[in-house]
Design a protein around this motif. Structure first.
Motif: not given
Ligand code: FAD
Length: 385
Positions: A284-309
């Protein structure tokens, strides 16, 4: 408490929307709830706002996704009335003025609108703010509902208390029963209470063996277990992978039921990971992950998972009750013989027939707003008559 014109049981979007409509119709309203239900999690809802979309296309998509199990009349009401929501709600728009839209599985065009990615919480907060002081809001679990034929009123019990209050009309908006399952994305208070209460008053039910699985519910990390990942990502490049890293599911845009079955088949064939599969959003393009799906990105980042990678470990989980109380196009609860039960109305996930055997993502939120409003108006009318 005095006899209320309308008692609403349930504090999700269907319940509060019913309360709002009943108050606007001049009724006195009491609302009882033992939690917020699923509604605060509603990310987006379906409204046919695009130029190439229409009520007919919305009806057609909903009936097709319902696999022959929908009540056509209710679907037509849902899709027709949904159009009015665009006049009422400030849905998010792009800088060029067009609506920001997502395309849920089962929709032939992008149709999902939102407000700041959380229209459920937004709408609940707005309604509750506007109704402050105008509705008697009671915290608690309704354990019984009975009808007093001499007075033509309903009485309800809270917990073990005897009659806690009375009302002339009742709107049942207690949501579904998927909270009964151990691995589910629903809170445990959603156990079908409203269906039990209405059945004791003679109500008919339909499709009670039918629930929808959300294909992509987090299995791990532990702190995210039970939280779903939105499936619209499949339209933006997300894929499913098995334990060997192989991509599976030929049609990534298939309906949720097909996607869930494909995941279960992979697990049963021994190609799963701890009972689930990988949901890989790295495409998924990073700019979409960081805008439309930013809540999911943040939720996973807080649990130690970077969903970009890294991929997410998911499995299908009970998500929506598809069956429930039988209602007509005025939200009146029907008996087995098809006659309405006087004074008894229902709206939202507690009812059956709108989504058939497979609900399109986004249609439930639309259902709560459209049918909640109607149930409130009809209940207020019923109380006066
Ligand atoms: C994680 C998640 C995300 C979702 N996202 C979307 C989305 O983006 N778009 C979409 O369209 N749909 C979505 N859905 C589906 C949608 O959230 C529900 O179908 C919808 O919120 C149902 O609304 P409701 O008002 O009928 O019930 P709920 O919101 O579930 O509310 C039921 C209410 O009844 C109360 N209650 C139950 N029993 C009793 C009792 N005995 N006494 C008193 N109160 C009682 C509960 O406490 C609660 O207040 C999602 C569902 C989940 C689980």
């Amino acid at each position: 408490m005095e006899v209320a014109d309308v008692l609403v049981i349930g504090g999700g979007l269907a319940g509060w929307r019913a309360a709002e409509a009943a108050v606007k119709s001049g009724a006195s309203v009491a609302l009882v709830a033992n939690g917020a239900g699923n509604s605060p999690d509603i990310h987006a809802i379906n409204v046919p706002v695009r130029d190439d979309d229409s009520v007919e296309r919305f009806v057609d998509d909903t009936l097709k996704s319902g696999r022959g199990g929908c009540d056509r009349e209710l679907v037509e009401v849902l899709c027709r009335e949904s159009v009015k929501l665009a006049e009422e709600f400030p849905f998010d728009r792009n800088p060029d003025g067009s609506y920001k839209l997502l395309q849920p599985l089962g929709c032939s065009v992008p149709r999902c609108v939102s407000i700041d990615h959380k229209i459920g919480a937004w709408a609940l907060a707005k309604i509750r703010r506007e109704l402050a002081g105008k509705v008697e809001a009671i915290k608690g679990r309704v354990t019984a509902l009975s009808f007093n034929s001499q007075l033509s009123t309903f009485s309800f019990q809270l917990g073990d208390d005897d009659a806690a209050g009375e009302a002339r009309s009742v709107v049942i908006a207690t949501g579904g029963w998927c909270g009964k399952y151990e691995f589910s994305d629903n809170p445990p208070e959603l156990r079908g209470d409203g269906i039990d209460m209405a059945v004791k008053l003679g109500a008919a039910t339909r499709d009670m063996d039918s629930i929808q699985y959300e294909p992509t519910v987090a299995l791990a990390p532990a702190k995210l277990r039970g939280i779903p990942v939105i499936t619209t990502m499949l339209f933006e490049g997300a894929t499913f992978r098995n334990k060997d890293g192989e991509e599976f599911l030929a049609d990534r845009h298939a309906n949720k039921d097909v996607v869930s079955r494909a995941i279960f088949a992979e697990v049963e064939a021994g190609r799963g990971v701890d009972g689930g599969v990988w949901f890989d959003a790295t495409g998924v393009p990073a700019e979409l992950l960081d805008t439309v799906y930013v809540d999911t990105v943040k939720r996973y980042a807080a649990a130690g998972v970077d969903i970009h990678k890294e991929p997410m470990l998911v499995a299908p989980a009970p998500h929506t009750s598809l069956g429930g109380l039988v209602i007509d196009a005025k939200c009146r609860v029907l008996r087995v013989d098809g006659a309405p039960i006087p004074g008894l109305f229902a709206a939202g996930e507690v009812t059956g027939g709108i989504h058939g055997f497979n609900r399109i993502g986004g249609n439930a939120g639309t259902e709560t707003l459209v049918f909640g409003k109607m149930a409130g108006e009809e209940a207020a009318k019923g109380a006066k008559s």
